[in-house]
Design a protein around this motif. Structure first.
Motif, PDB file in Angstrom:
ATOM      1  N   VAL A 272       0.841  -1.201   0.000  1.00 51.58           N
ATOM      2  CA  VAL A 272       0.000   0.000   0.000  1.00 51.58           C
ATOM      3  C   VAL A 272       0.876   1.252   0.000  1.00 51.58           C
ATOM      4  O   VAL A 272       0.675   2.179  -0.792  1.00 51.58           O
ATOM      5  CB  VAL A 272      -0.944   0.005   1.225  1.00 51.58           C
ATOM      6  CG1 VAL A 272      -1.678   1.341   1.338  1.00 51.58           C
ATOM      7  CG2 VAL A 272      -1.945  -1.136   1.127  1.00 51.58           C
ATOM      8  N   VAL A 273       1.870   1.253   0.886  1.00 46.35           N
ATOM      9  CA  VAL A 273       2.712   2.444   1.032  1.00 46.35           C
ATOM     10  C   VAL A 273       3.602   2.636  -0.199  1.00 46.35           C
ATOM     11  O   VAL A 273       3.755   3.746  -0.711  1.00 46.35           O
ATOM     12  CB  VAL A 273       3.543   2.335   2.324  1.00 46.35           C
ATOM     13  CG1 VAL A 273       4.598   3.419   2.381  1.00 46.35           C
ATOM     14  CG2 VAL A 273       2.633   2.436   3.544  1.00 46.35           C
ATOM     15  N   LEU A 274       4.170   1.526  -0.730  1.00 50.97           N
ATOM     16  CA  LEU A 274       4.974   1.631  -1.956  1.00 50.97           C
ATOM     17  C   LEU A 274       4.127   2.138  -3.110  1.00 50.97           C
ATOM     18  O   LEU A 274       4.624   2.802  -4.012  1.00 50.97           O
ATOM     19  CB  LEU A 274       5.581   0.273  -2.336  1.00 50.97           C
ATOM     20  CG  LEU A 274       6.722  -0.250  -1.463  1.00 50.97           C
ATOM     21  CD1 LEU A 274       7.189  -1.604  -1.976  1.00 50.97           C
ATOM     22  CD2 LEU A 274       7.874   0.735  -1.452  1.00 50.97           C
ATOM     23  N   GLY A 275       2.830   1.840  -3.067  1.00 53.16           N
ATOM     24  CA  GLY A 275       1.928   2.266  -4.137  1.00 53.16           C
ATOM     25  C   GLY A 275       1.535   3.725  -4.027  1.00 53.16           C
ATOM     26  O   GLY A 275       0.705   4.197  -4.808  1.00 53.16           O
ATOM     27  N   GLY A 276       2.074   4.430  -3.044  1.00 52.76           N
ATOM     28  CA  GLY A 276       1.859   5.868  -2.982  1.00 52.76           C
ATOM     29  C   GLY A 276       0.713   6.303  -2.085  1.00 52.76           C
ATOM     30  O   GLY A 276       0.403   7.486  -2.006  1.00 52.76           O
ATOM     31  N   THR A 277       0.048   5.347  -1.416  1.00 50.31           N
ATOM     32  CA  THR A 277      -1.019   5.745  -0.500  1.00 50.31           C
ATOM     33  C   THR A 277      -0.398   6.234   0.803  1.00 50.31           C
ATOM     34  O   THR A 277       0.521   5.616   1.330  1.00 50.31           O
ATOM     35  CB  THR A 277      -1.956   4.549  -0.229  1.00 50.31           C
ATOM     36  OG1 THR A 277      -2.644   4.246  -1.438  1.00 50.31           O
ATOM     37  CG2 THR A 277      -2.966   4.873   0.856  1.00 50.31           C
ATOM     38  N   SER A 278      -0.907   7.357   1.293  1.00 50.04           N
ATOM     39  CA  SER A 278      -0.354   7.913   2.526  1.00 50.04           C
ATOM     40  C   SER A 278      -0.738   7.048   3.719  1.00 50.04           C
ATOM     41  O   SER A 278      -1.906   6.697   3.885  1.00 50.04           O
ATOM     42  CB  SER A 278      -0.863   9.327   2.749  1.00 50.04           C
ATOM     43  OG  SER A 278      -0.532   9.738   4.055  1.00 50.04           O
ATOM     44  N   PHE A 279       0.271   6.717   4.542  1.00 50.88           N
ATOM     45  CA  PHE A 279      -0.005   5.923   5.734  1.00 50.88           C
ATOM     46  C   PHE A 279      -0.845   6.717   6.732  1.00 50.88           C
ATOM     47  O   PHE A 279      -1.412   6.157   7.662  1.00 50.88           O
ATOM     48  CB  PHE A 279       1.324   5.498   6.376  1.00 50.88           C
ATOM     49  CG  PHE A 279       1.176   4.456   7.432  1.00 50.88           C
ATOM     50  CD1 PHE A 279       0.697   3.197   7.106  1.00 50.88           C
ATOM     51  CD2 PHE A 279       1.478   4.727   8.747  1.00 50.88           C
ATOM     52  CE1 PHE A 279       0.537   2.229   8.082  1.00 50.88           C
ATOM     53  CE2 PHE A 279       1.330   3.759   9.729  1.00 50.88           C
ATOM     54  CZ  PHE A 279       0.860   2.501   9.394  1.00 50.88           C
ATOM     55  N   PHE A 280      -0.955   8.031   6.533  1.00 51.48           N
ATOM     56  CA  PHE A 280      -1.673   8.876   7.475  1.00 51.48           C
ATOM     57  C   PHE A 280      -3.111   9.133   7.035  1.00 51.48           C
ATOM     58  O   PHE A 280      -3.822   9.916   7.635  1.00 51.48           O
ATOM     59  CB  PHE A 280      -0.910  10.187   7.670  1.00 51.48           C
ATOM     60  CG  PHE A 280       0.543   9.944   7.966  1.00 51.48           C
ATOM     61  CD1 PHE A 280       0.933   9.513   9.210  1.00 51.48           C
ATOM     62  CD2 PHE A 280       1.492  10.082   6.973  1.00 51.48           C
ATOM     63  CE1 PHE A 280       2.266   9.234   9.483  1.00 51.48           C
ATOM     64  CE2 PHE A 280       2.827   9.812   7.240  1.00 51.48           C
ATOM     65  CZ  PHE A 280       3.220   9.388   8.493  1.00 51.48           C
ATOM     66  N   GLY A 281      -3.528   8.454   5.966  1.00 52.07           N
ATOM     67  CA  GLY A 281      -4.928   8.498   5.574  1.00 52.07           C
ATOM     68  C   GLY A 281      -5.277   9.593   4.586  1.00 52.07           C
ATOM     69  O   GLY A 281      -4.556  10.575   4.426  1.00 52.07           O
ATOM     70  N   GLY A 282      -6.403   9.384   3.890  1.00 50.24           N
ATOM     71  CA  GLY A 282      -6.977  10.431   3.064  1.00 50.24           C
ATOM     72  C   GLY A 282      -6.378  10.625   1.696  1.00 50.24           C
ATOM     73  O   GLY A 282      -6.878  11.426   0.920  1.00 50.24           O
ATOM     74  N   ILE A 321      10.369   0.385   2.945  1.00 50.56           N
ATOM     75  CA  ILE A 321       9.182   0.901   3.627  1.00 50.56           C
ATOM     76  C   ILE A 321       9.497   2.242   4.285  1.00 50.56           C
ATOM     77  O   ILE A 321       8.795   3.233   4.090  1.00 50.56           O
ATOM     78  CB  ILE A 321       8.704  -0.075   4.730  1.00 50.56           C
ATOM     79  CG1 ILE A 321       8.293  -1.400   4.106  1.00 50.56           C
ATOM     80  CG2 ILE A 321       7.535   0.514   5.507  1.00 50.56           C
ATOM     81  CD1 ILE A 321       7.935  -2.443   5.134  1.00 50.56           C
ATOM     82  N   VAL A 322      10.599   2.258   5.057  1.00 48.66           N
ATOM     83  CA  VAL A 322      10.934   3.481   5.792  1.00 48.66           C
ATOM     84  C   VAL A 322      11.204   4.621   4.820  1.00 48.66           C
ATOM     85  O   VAL A 322      10.734   5.750   5.003  1.00 48.66           O
ATOM     86  CB  VAL A 322      12.140   3.232   6.717  1.00 48.66           C
ATOM     87  CG1 VAL A 322      12.573   4.527   7.386  1.00 48.66           C
ATOM     88  CG2 VAL A 322      11.789   2.193   7.768  1.00 48.66           C
ATOM     89  N   ALA A 323      11.921   4.329   3.733  1.00 45.63           N
ATOM     90  CA  ALA A 323      12.245   5.369   2.757  1.00 45.63           C
ATOM     91  C   ALA A 323      10.964   5.925   2.128  1.00 45.63           C
ATOM     92  O   ALA A 323      10.820   7.134   1.951  1.00 45.63           O
ATOM     93  CB  ALA A 323      13.170   4.808   1.683  1.00 45.63           C
ATOM     94  N   THR A 324      10.012   5.030   1.815  1.00 45.34           N
ATOM     95  CA  THR A 324       8.790   5.483   1.158  1.00 45.34           C
ATOM     96  C   THR A 324       7.964   6.360   2.084  1.00 45.34           C
ATOM     97  O   THR A 324       7.457   7.406   1.682  1.00 45.34           O
ATOM     98  CB  THR A 324       7.950   4.277   0.704  1.00 45.34           C
ATOM     99  OG1 THR A 324       8.800   3.356   0.050  1.00 45.34           O
ATOM    100  CG2 THR A 324       6.847   4.709  -0.219  1.00 45.34           C
ATOM    101  N   VAL A 325       7.836   5.943   3.351  1.00 42.14           N
ATOM    102  CA  VAL A 325       7.054   6.745   4.288  1.00 42.14           C
ATOM    103  C   VAL A 325       7.740   8.088   4.542  1.00 42.14           C
ATOM    104  O   VAL A 325       7.087   9.117   4.679  1.00 42.14           O
ATOM    105  CB  VAL A 325       6.813   5.982   5.607  1.00 42.14           C
ATOM    106  CG1 VAL A 325       6.067   6.848   6.605  1.00 42.14           C
ATOM    107  CG2 VAL A 325       6.016   4.717   5.332  1.00 42.14           C
ATOM    108  N   SER A 326       9.091   8.087   4.545  1.00 39.71           N
ATOM    109  CA  SER A 326       9.809   9.349   4.709  1.00 39.71           C
ATOM    110  C   SER A 326       9.465  10.307   3.585  1.00 39.71           C
ATOM    111  O   SER A 326       9.215  11.487   3.809  1.00 39.71           O
ATOM    112  CB  SER A 326      11.318   9.123   4.706  1.00 39.71           C
ATOM    113  OG  SER A 326      11.658   8.110   5.606  1.00 39.71           O
TER     114      SER A 326
END
Lengths: 336, 266
Positions: A272-282, A321-326
């Motif tokens: 999900v996160v690699l696909g560009g969806t924000s982990f923080f929602g919305g 994962i960490v890099a993408t969320v950063s």
């Protein structure tokens, strides 16, 4: 005519660095980054191993990505509401065990599947109810559900894996060979699910409400969105997807194993996160998750073919994962 | 300085009063946020609501918009007693609210924000079965709405988080105005804006009033209030201390009532 001034900071940033400009254009097209990353991986692995682009291996990657893809779709919906689902693997495994146990015990396979899917929907809806009505953090609710349901799976299966005969429960594993690449019915099933949810999120009121609830629940509530109903609905629909995921899983490997899918919750978050969806929602798109799931699948497969130890695979995935969320955090801070 | 002080909390609502409250009380634990608060918003006026921090302005406004239920007292819409328990109730009564935090969904575009919670579906098969939204119809209404407010140059398709503060405020006001609002309640609409953007929003508020909409404007900016308001409701210690006309008063006098200094002096 009134003229509302544009953001004054936009003009002032004419001298911004090329890197920032590059990042900005990527933000403009949220799927460009993930798609490029997938393409890059495919190119690198096709050079690293002769076997990577063979029909057999492409079939294998696709089949391995099916269950993850279906579960990650449910995970996307939940993450869009600023939640997270750690229980999706446990729910799916329990559904496979229930279906297999019923079928082997003589229940018609169609009914066995129906009951298993109902179980998945019920379990996930209960999570949604706890999140929406009792206002517990999704992380805690689904962690609890993961723990409980995993134990239930072991109890119900007697800690043994149950093989099932070929039939309705393994239907999605059947398919046709196109140019040497095996295409199971699971592939069109997965693509149809993604198309349906791309439509729902992009073009329907419910989709808009999901984004609004994840972005700013107070604003959504004041606007008249029924926030709690939307949340519970999202978890219920995710449960349905996990039920279908269980069916896909039985099609791929015709057995129900309580030890299966131990890492799939984390893999689905990664997709999900690699696909560009924000982990923080919305913010995010389901098509990104499909690409993200393929990245996870291709990465595993390619690194294995390249002879890289599975522990190093974990290290690479974790760093990703960490890099993408950063990157996501960075773009949020820049744009608000 | 002329004042209409209404210490008796008369239940009679004068004709032409579109939104009113009498003798509202609200206690949070040991804090008395409202102690017999009255409120009158007349047809077609800009009524500023001022008061020091902790005077109970927010609680009054929340009560008037259904976000808080007062412990006692009565709210009237068009002189008719109503009981408001839910923020969505007032939409049907033609009362729009723009909250201080804007209450927009940053990731959604202007059209989606304007229609959030009351979307329009396509009339065709696609709308009935696939529940597809009618983007074109919604964009049309949104465009007309913005043009009427003189905001024709705001992008309909950009996520609103990418708009400037003034544009976001304009969108929030357009949202409050949408669907035939007769009353608009604005909570500190210019607090977060620069000088130029403030001027734009002030112009917008005047334009709205000139279209016949009654505006209740909560503000800390007293010079601005004296410039724009038709009447000023001064709140102190959980109740209405005075209502003054800007033409007949000065900044000093308003501050005097807000803080109670002139009462001590008198």
């Amino acid at each position: 005519m009134l003229v509302v001034p544009a953001r004054p900071d936009v003009a002032a940033k004419a001298d911004e660095s090329r890197l920032a400009a590059w990042g900005k254009s990527l933000r403009g097209h949220p799927l460009v980054g993930p798609a490029l990353a997938l393409l890059l991986l495919i190119i690198v692995f096709s050079f690293a191993s002769d076997r990577f682009l063979t029909a057999t291996n492409v079939s294998l990657v696709l089949q391995q990505t099916l269950v993850l893809g279906m579960l990650a779709l449910g995970q996307t919906l939940i993450i869009l509401t600023a939640g997270v689902d750690l229980a999706l693997g446990a729910i799916t495994v329990l559904a496979t065990i229930l279906a297999a146990k019923l079928a082997v015990g003589g229940v018609p396979e169609e009914l066995a599947l129906l009951l298993a899917v109902t179980l998945a929907i019920t379990a996930s809806t209960l999570n949604g109810w706890l999140v929406a009505k009792v206002r517990l953090p999704p992380f805690i609710v689904t962690l609890g559900a993961f723990t409980v349901l995993t134990a239930v799976s072991y109890l119900l299966s007697g800690s043994r894996s149950q093989t099932i005969p070929k039939g309705f429960l393994t239907l999605l594993g059947q398919g046709v060979s196109i140019g040497g690449v095996f295409v199971s019915w699971g592939i069109p099933t997965l693509l149809a699910a993604y198309a349906l949810f791309a439509h729902i999120l992009g073009n329907t009121a419910w989709g808009k409400h999901i984004y609004a609830v994840g972005d700013n629940p107070d604003a959504a509530r004041v606007a008249g969105v029924r926030v709690e109903r939307t949340l519970i609905g999202v978890y219920a629909v995710a449960g349905l997807l996990y039920g279908v995921g269980a069916w896909l899983s039985l099609g791929r490997i015709p057995s129900a194993d309580p030890n299966a899918m131990a890492n799939i919750a984390l893999q689905s978050i990664t997709a999900v996160v690699l696909g560009g969806t924000s982990f923080f929602g919305g913010r995010g798109k389901v098509l990104g998750t499909l690409i993200g799931a393929l990245i996870v699948g291709v990465l595993r497969n390619g690194l294995t073919l390249a002879g890289i130890d599975s522990l190093f695979q974990d290290i690479i995935t974790g760093i990703l994962i960490v890099a993408t969320v950063s990157l996501d955090q960075y773009s949020r801070r820049r744009s608000t | 300085m002329s004042r209409e002080i209404d210490m008796t909390s008369s239940p009679a609502i004068p004709a032409g009063t579109i939104l009113a409250a009498r003798a509202l009380t609200k206690t949070y634990g040991a804090v008395e946020a409202m102690r017999g608060a009255d409120f009158d918003l007349r047809q077609g006026e800009i009524l500023a609501v001022v008061g020091d921090n902790g005077a109970g302005k927010s609680t009054l406004i929340k009560s008037l918009t259904g976000a808080t239920v007062p412990d006692s007292g009565q709210i009237y819409i068009d002189g008719i007693p109503v009981r408001l328990t839910d923020p969505t109730q007032i939409l049907g009564a033609g009362i729009g609210v723009v909250h201080q935090d804007l209450a927009l969904s940053g990731e959604l575009d202007l059209v989606s924000n304007l229609f959030l919670g009351r979307e329009i579906r396509k009339p065709s098969f696609s709308g009935r079965v696939l529940r597809t939204l009618d983007r074109a119809a919604m964009a049309n209404v949104a465009g007309e709405q913005l043009a009427r407010l003189g905001l024709g140059n705001v992008s309909l398709t950009t996520p609103v988080r990418k708009l400037s503060g003034g544009q976001r405020q304009a969108v929030a006001i357009a949202r409050g105005m949408a669907f035939g609002a007769r009353v608009l309640v604005l909570d500190e609409p210019t607090a977060a804006l620069g000088v130029r953007e403030t001027a734009v929003v002030i112009d917008l508020i005047r334009r709205i009033r000139d279209n016949g909409v009654s505006v209740a404007l909560i503000s800390h900016n007293l010079p601005q209030v004296l410039e724009i308001a038709d009447r000023i409701h001064i709140h102190r210690h959980g109740r209405r201390a005075a209502v003054v006309a800007p033409a007949e008063t000065t900044l000093r006098e308003v501050v005097g009532v807000m803080t109670g200094i002139d009462e001590i002096a008198a």
